[in-house]
Design a protein around this motif. Sequence first.
Motif, PDB file in Angstrom:
ATOM      1  N   THR A  72       0.807  -1.222   0.000  1.00  0.00           N
ATOM      2  CA  THR A  72       0.000   0.000   0.000  1.00  0.00           C
ATOM      3  C   THR A  72       0.841   1.273   0.000  1.00  0.00           C
ATOM      4  OG1 THR A  72      -0.154   0.019   2.411  1.00  0.00           O
ATOM      5  CG2 THR A  72      -1.910  -1.116   1.193  1.00  0.00           C
ATOM      6  N   ILE A  73       2.117   1.183   0.236  1.00  0.00           N
ATOM      7  CA  ILE A  73       2.927   2.403   0.339  1.00  0.00           C
ATOM      8  C   ILE A  73       2.960   3.179  -0.985  1.00  0.00           C
ATOM      9  CG2 ILE A  73       5.165   1.330  -0.133  1.00  0.00           C
ATOM     10  CD1 ILE A  73       4.404   4.247   2.299  1.00  0.00           C
ATOM     11  N   ALA A  74       2.985   2.490  -2.103  1.00  0.00           N
ATOM     12  CA  ALA A  74       2.994   3.181  -3.391  1.00  0.00           C
ATOM     13  C   ALA A  74       1.732   4.026  -3.556  1.00  0.00           C
ATOM     14  CB  ALA A  74       3.125   2.180  -4.532  1.00  0.00           C
ATOM     15  N   GLU A  75       0.595   3.482  -3.139  1.00  0.00           N
ATOM     16  CA  GLU A  75      -0.665   4.226  -3.206  1.00  0.00           C
ATOM     17  C   GLU A  75      -0.621   5.453  -2.295  1.00  0.00           C
ATOM     18  OE1 GLU A  75      -3.924   1.650  -2.236  1.00  0.00           O
ATOM     19  OE2 GLU A  75      -3.203   0.101  -3.610  1.00  0.00           O
ATOM     20  N   GLU A  76      -0.107   5.273  -1.090  1.00  0.00           N
ATOM     21  CA  GLU A  76      -0.020   6.380  -0.139  1.00  0.00           C
ATOM     22  C   GLU A  76       0.890   7.486  -0.653  1.00  0.00           C
ATOM     23  OE1 GLU A  76       0.929   5.158   3.853  1.00  0.00           O
ATOM     24  OE2 GLU A  76      -0.554   3.560   3.800  1.00  0.00           O
ATOM     25  N   ILE A  77       1.997   7.115  -1.250  1.00  0.00           N
ATOM     26  CA  ILE A  77       2.934   8.106  -1.791  1.00  0.00           C
ATOM     27  C   ILE A  77       2.283   8.872  -2.940  1.00  0.00           C
ATOM     28  CG2 ILE A  77       5.089   8.384  -3.083  1.00  0.00           C
ATOM     29  CD1 ILE A  77       6.221   6.058  -1.354  1.00  0.00           C
ATOM     30  N   GLU A  78       1.611   8.169  -3.810  1.00  0.00           N
ATOM     31  CA  GLU A  78       0.954   8.816  -4.941  1.00  0.00           C
ATOM     32  C   GLU A  78      -0.140   9.775  -4.471  1.00  0.00           C
ATOM     33  OE1 GLU A  78       0.438  10.155  -8.624  1.00  0.00           O
ATOM     34  OE2 GLU A  78       2.045   8.855  -7.940  1.00  0.00           O
ATOM     35  N   THR A  79      -0.931   9.364  -3.497  1.00  0.00           N
ATOM     36  CA  THR A  79      -1.966  10.230  -2.932  1.00  0.00           C
ATOM     37  C   THR A  79      -1.344  11.468  -2.313  1.00  0.00           C
ATOM     38  OG1 THR A  79      -3.389   8.328  -2.494  1.00  0.00           O
ATOM     39  CG2 THR A  79      -3.858  10.339  -1.253  1.00  0.00           C
ATOM     40  N   TYR A  80      -0.272  11.281  -1.571  1.00  0.00           N
ATOM     41  CA  TYR A  80       0.430  12.406  -0.949  1.00  0.00           C
ATOM     42  C   TYR A  80       0.928  13.384  -2.015  1.00  0.00           C
ATOM     43  CZ  TYR A  80       4.127  14.981   1.433  1.00  0.00           C
ATOM     44  OH  TYR A  80       4.937  15.972   1.915  1.00  0.00           O
ATOM     45  N   ARG A  81       1.534  12.875  -3.053  1.00  0.00           N
ATOM     46  CA  ARG A  81       2.066  13.737  -4.113  1.00  0.00           C
ATOM     47  C   ARG A  81       0.947  14.499  -4.826  1.00  0.00           C
ATOM     48  NH1 ARG A  81       6.676   9.606  -6.389  1.00  0.00           N
ATOM     49  NH2 ARG A  81       8.200  10.081  -4.775  1.00  0.00           N
ATOM     50  N   LYS A  82      -0.173  13.834  -5.094  1.00  0.00           N
ATOM     51  CA  LYS A  82      -1.306  14.499  -5.740  1.00  0.00           C
ATOM     52  C   LYS A  82      -1.831  15.628  -4.858  1.00  0.00           C
ATOM     53  CE  LYS A  82      -2.999  10.689  -8.539  1.00  0.00           C
ATOM     54  NZ  LYS A  82      -4.048   9.675  -8.704  1.00  0.00           N
ATOM     55  N   ASN A  83      -1.941  15.369  -3.556  1.00  0.00           N
ATOM     56  CA  ASN A  83      -2.431  16.397  -2.635  1.00  0.00           C
ATOM     57  C   ASN A  83      -1.484  17.566  -2.535  1.00  0.00           C
ATOM     58  OD1 ASN A  83      -4.751  14.942  -2.112  1.00  0.00           O
ATOM     59  ND2 ASN A  83      -3.913  13.949  -0.302  1.00  0.00           N
ATOM     60  N   ARG A  84      -0.193  17.323  -2.612  1.00  0.00           N
ATOM     61  CA  ARG A  84       0.808  18.396  -2.554  1.00  0.00           C
ATOM     62  C   ARG A  84       0.743  19.273  -3.798  1.00  0.00           C
ATOM     63  NH1 ARG A  84       4.931  19.246   1.390  1.00  0.00           N
ATOM     64  NH2 ARG A  84       6.173  19.890  -0.375  1.00  0.00           N
ATOM     65  N   ARG A  85       0.481  18.637  -4.950  1.00  0.00           N
ATOM     66  CA  ARG A  85       0.400  19.400  -6.208  1.00  0.00           C
ATOM     67  C   ARG A  85      -0.799  20.351  -6.185  1.00  0.00           C
ATOM     68  NH1 ARG A  85       0.584  14.419  -9.396  1.00  0.00           N
ATOM     69  NH2 ARG A  85       2.624  13.605  -8.875  1.00  0.00           N
ATOM     70  N   LYS A  86      -1.895  19.909  -5.554  1.00  0.00           N
ATOM     71  CA  LYS A  86      -3.108  20.724  -5.497  1.00  0.00           C
ATOM     72  C   LYS A  86      -2.928  21.942  -4.588  1.00  0.00           C
ATOM     73  CE  LYS A  86      -6.228  16.843  -6.250  1.00  0.00           C
ATOM     74  NZ  LYS A  86      -7.217  15.976  -5.632  1.00  0.00           N
ATOM     75  N   ALA A  87      -2.100  21.811  -3.586  1.00  0.00           N
ATOM     76  CA  ALA A  87      -1.933  22.894  -2.598  1.00  0.00           C
ATOM     77  C   ALA A  87      -1.157  24.073  -3.122  1.00  0.00           C
ATOM     78  CB  ALA A  87      -1.237  22.358  -1.355  1.00  0.00           C
TER      79      ALA A  87
END
Length: 87
Positions: A72-87
């Motif tokens: 699941t870490i790959a999913e968590e990293i991708e979600t984190y990166r997507k959220n950072r891009r939006k901010a």
Amino acid sequence: MSMMEVNPRVKDKRKISILWRTELNHLLERNDLPKYKEKSKLFVQEKLLEKVPGEILWKQAYEELFERDYNTIAEEIETYRKNRRKA
């Protein structure tokens, strides 16, 4: 020498550095500490070392490592990166 003796050459800052940010967040939550969302991973590591007694922190950290899910870490990293891009 018993299996539970502490190795004096292992430094706490080095030990805690192997934990992922999500694992550090779990430790913050378990110990009723602020989430420090805007702070660095290093800042969070230092706060945990400062605020949580070693006998509690390391038991919890080892539990986190034991429960670590590499799938699941790959999913968590991708979600984190997507959220950072939006901010």
